[in-house]
Enzyme design. Structure first.
Site, PDB file in Angstrom:
ATOM      1  N   TYR A 118      59.105  58.722 -15.125  1.00 43.37           N
ATOM      2  CA  TYR A 118      59.405  57.574 -15.767  1.00 43.37           C
ATOM      3  C   TYR A 118      59.905  57.729 -17.286  1.00 43.37           C
ATOM      4  O   TYR A 118      61.035  57.651 -17.614  1.00 43.37           O
ATOM      5  CB  TYR A 118      58.441  56.552 -15.755  1.00 43.37           C
ATOM      6  N   LYS A 145      63.606  57.674 -18.547  1.00 39.22           N
ATOM      7  CA  LYS A 145      64.135  56.676 -19.528  1.00 39.22           C
ATOM      8  C   LYS A 145      64.779  57.474 -20.415  1.00 39.22           C
ATOM      9  O   LYS A 145      65.607  56.938 -21.362  1.00 39.22           O
ATOM     10  CB  LYS A 145      63.018  55.908 -19.812  1.00 39.22           C
TER      11      LYS A 145
HETATM   12  N1  LIG Z   1      56.808  46.351 -18.100  1.00 41.92           N
HETATM   13  C1  LIG Z   1      56.543  46.908 -18.836  1.00 41.92           C
HETATM   14  O1  LIG Z   1      55.461  47.125 -19.505  1.00 41.92           O
HETATM   15  C2  LIG Z   1      57.568  47.758 -19.771  1.00 41.92           C
HETATM   16  C3  LIG Z   1      57.504  48.638 -20.863  1.00 41.92           C
HETATM   17  C4  LIG Z   1      58.486  49.014 -21.578  1.00 41.92           C
HETATM   18  C5  LIG Z   1      59.905  48.995 -21.179  1.00 41.92           C
HETATM   19  N2  LIG Z   1      59.957  48.568 -19.887  1.00 41.92           N
HETATM   20  C6  LIG Z   1      61.450  48.375 -19.281  1.00 41.92           C
HETATM   21  O2  LIG Z   1      61.682  47.205 -19.378  1.00 41.92           O
HETATM   22  C7  LIG Z   1      62.492  46.938 -18.240  1.00 41.92           C
HETATM   23  C8  LIG Z   1      62.295  45.887 -17.208  1.00 41.92           C
HETATM   24  O3  LIG Z   1      60.956  46.194 -16.683  1.00 41.92           O
HETATM   25  P1  LIG Z   1      59.997  45.358 -15.951  1.00 41.92           P
HETATM   26  O4  LIG Z   1      58.889  45.427 -16.332  1.00 41.92           O
HETATM   27  O5  LIG Z   1      60.570  44.026 -15.723  1.00 41.92           O
HETATM   28  O6  LIG Z   1      60.218  45.915 -14.400  1.00 41.92           O
HETATM   29  P2  LIG Z   1      60.376  45.153 -13.140  1.00 41.92           P
HETATM   30  O7  LIG Z   1      59.769  43.831 -13.000  1.00 41.92           O
HETATM   31  O8  LIG Z   1      60.235  46.113 -12.153  1.00 41.92           O
HETATM   32  O9  LIG Z   1      61.967  44.903 -12.814  1.00 41.92           O
HETATM   33  C9  LIG Z   1      62.847  46.011 -12.687  1.00 41.92           C
HETATM   34  C10 LIG Z   1      64.209  45.127 -12.283  1.00 41.92           C
HETATM   35  O10 LIG Z   1      65.186  46.085 -12.044  1.00 41.92           O
HETATM   36  C11 LIG Z   1      65.882  45.680 -10.910  1.00 41.92           C
HETATM   37  N3  LIG Z   1      66.363  47.187 -10.215  1.00 41.92           N
HETATM   38  C12 LIG Z   1      65.796  48.151  -9.804  1.00 41.92           C
HETATM   39  N4  LIG Z   1      66.558  49.088  -9.310  1.00 41.92           N
HETATM   40  C13 LIG Z   1      67.767  48.393  -9.117  1.00 41.92           C
HETATM   41  C14 LIG Z   1      69.229  49.076  -8.893  1.00 41.92           C
HETATM   42  N5  LIG Z   1      69.322  49.828  -8.458  1.00 41.92           N
HETATM   43  N6  LIG Z   1      70.380  48.128  -9.057  1.00 41.92           N
HETATM   44  C15 LIG Z   1      70.040  46.847  -9.644  1.00 41.92           C
HETATM   45  N7  LIG Z   1      68.811  46.387 -10.252  1.00 41.92           N
HETATM   46  C16 LIG Z   1      67.792  47.119  -9.882  1.00 41.92           C
HETATM   47  C17 LIG Z   1      64.734  45.091 -10.009  1.00 41.92           C
HETATM   48  O11 LIG Z   1      65.455  44.561  -8.771  1.00 41.92           O
HETATM   49  P3  LIG Z   1      64.425  44.165  -7.657  1.00 41.92           P
HETATM   50  O12 LIG Z   1      63.586  42.887  -8.059  1.00 41.92           O
HETATM   51  O13 LIG Z   1      65.699  43.726  -6.689  1.00 41.92           O
HETATM   52  O14 LIG Z   1      63.374  45.307  -7.191  1.00 41.92           O
HETATM   53  C18 LIG Z   1      64.064  44.350 -10.943  1.00 41.92           C
HETATM   54  O15 LIG Z   1      64.845  43.072 -11.316  1.00 41.92           O
HETATM   55  C19 LIG Z   1      62.785  48.410 -17.824  1.00 41.92           C
HETATM   56  O16 LIG Z   1      63.914  48.982 -18.296  1.00 41.92           O
HETATM   57  C20 LIG Z   1      61.680  49.037 -18.260  1.00 41.92           C
HETATM   58  O17 LIG Z   1      61.905  50.378 -18.207  1.00 41.92           O
HETATM   59  C21 LIG Z   1      59.034  47.821 -19.195  1.00 41.92           C
END
Ligand SMILES: NC(=O)c1ccc[n+]([C@@H]2O[C@H](COP(=O)([O-])OP(=O)(O)OC[C@H]3O[C@@H](n4cnc5c(N)ncnc54)[C@H](OP(=O)(O)O)[C@@H]3O)[C@@H](O)[C@H]2O)c1
Length: 335
Positions: A144, A148
């Site tokens: 990851y 990233k």
């Molecule tokens: N959560 C955290 O603590 C955290 C911390 C730091 C950074 N981030 C970053 O924040 C962002 C959002 O994370 P999140 O926690 O919201 O994750 P999440 O709930 O898993 O959401 C990920 C999203 O990406 C979509 N996705 C995955 N593969 C895809 C593809 N091939 N084409 C189009 N869409 C796709 C998923 O769609 P589906 O619904 O269809 O699966 C989902 O809507 C990410 O960039 C992550 O690296 C998250």
């Protein structure tokens, strides 16, 4: 809001952060085009957002044609989509190739700015002391953090080659309603009587409330000093694991300091065993490093956001965790 009346694209809008951002934008009169992969997720998103200006388009970051259509006519793209788990090859495709495709589509469509969501994980767990945005990435072998970090590289590369404006946000552990890991899982642990933890819990937990991440992204979309820059997004000063768990405990059982301090060697022993049986590039391979990092008091600096953007988190830990209560009740986890 400055984006009022403009059309913006949100990728990953069916996800935790993307849906919170979408809701906030729609509530403020921004026309949101939401990229989703499945009609089922689209229906859930529409239900969550309620009334408002939202256009749902089906697409995938690995399908360039779908991105071209989605980016057409948008002033800003918020790129939240990512694979947060899975094999290295899968994460590399979605996170790196996906970011590259997205930047190309934005440049082709004449998008003014892309706000790319990265993570504090790009720094890895090497550092102690104060960690600023200009420090080298060191994600180690965690797929990851590694992908990233590579994604940031892809964004910068296409940005320079195509003259496409971009800005990068690096959030810490995002908590809030709909966070499986940093709200549901941590809450389940915190409600145990007493809350078991390894060591004193005085090491720092690098968390941030979801609405603050969305808020900073909206600032980044407009601010002239954000162009080409990356920004950390977490509490500074950081909160300890003890207070992070403690706020959830207070929600569950009206106490915030009922800790069972387990000896850290137990965690190191478990981490060592976990590491041995984990596949290459999985988070399990980094367990001993995670354990070390959880004991440390490294501080991700927010000075850059304060100085350049005049921005800092608005929602305190206590307030943010309090705002999770309704969602935890809906899930039957809190009475
Ligand atoms: N959560 C955290 O603590 C955290 C911390 C730091 C950074 N981030 C970053 O924040 C962002 C959002 O994370 P999140 O926690 O919201 O994750 P999440 O709930 O898993 O959401 C990920 C999203 O990406 C979509 N996705 C995955 N593969 C895809 C593809 N091939 N084409 C189009 N869409 C796709 C998923 O769609 P589906 O619904 O269809 O699966 C989902 O809507 C990410 O960039 C992550 O690296 C998250």
């Amino acid at each position: 809001m400055a984006l009022n009346g403009q059309t913006v694209l949100v990728t990953g809008s069916s996800g935790f952060l993307g849906s919170a951002l979408t809701q906030r934008l729609v509530a403020n009169g921004v026309k949101v085009r939401a990229l989703v992969r499945s009609p089922r997720k689209a229906a859930l998103l529409r239900e969550a957002v309620g009334v408002g200006d939202i256009e749902i388009v089906q697409g995938d970051v690995l399908d360039a044609a779908s991105l071209a259509a989605a980016a057409e006519g948008c002033t800003v793209v918020f790129h939240c989509a990512a694979a947060l788990g899975g094999k290295l090859g899968v994460q590399r495709q979605v996170n790196v190739v996906g970011a590259r495709n997205l930047m190309q589509a934005a440049a082709d469509a004449g998008v003014r700015r892309v706000v790319h969501v990265s993570t504090l994980s790009v720094y890895g767990m090497l550092y102690d002391g104060v960690i600023t945005e200009d420090m080298a990435h060191g994600p180690g072998s965690d797929a990851y953090g590694l992908t990233k970090s590579e994604a940031e590289g892809a964004v910068r590369e296409v940005g320079a080659a195509r003259g496409q404006e971009y800005t990068i946000i690096r959030p810490g552990m995002i908590f809030g309603a709909r966070s499986h890991m940093w709200t549901e899982v941590v809450f389940r642990l915190a409600r145990l009587k007493p809350t078991p933890w390894f060591g004193s819990g005085k090491g720092f937990a690098h968390c941030i409330y979801v609405d603050d991440v969305a808020d900073m992204m909206i600032v980044l979309a407009e601010h002239p000093r954000a162009v080409g820059e990356a920004f950390n997004c977490t509490y500074d000063p950081a909160v300890t694991w003890r207070s992070y768990l403690g706020e959830y405990s207070r929600l569950a059982r009206s106490v915030n300091d009922d800790f069972l301090e387990l000896p850290p060697w137990m965690l190191y022993a478990l981490a060592g065993v976990g590491m041995m049986f984990s596949p290459p590039y999985s988070p399990g391979k980094m367990l001993p490093d995670y354990v070390d990092f959880m004991q440390k008091r490294a501080q991700f600096s927010m000075a850059k956001a304060r100085d350049l953007l005049d921005w800092e988190p608005q929602v305190s830990l206590e307030e943010g965790i309090g705002r999770c209560a309704e969602w935890l009740r809906q899930r039957g986890l809190l009475t």
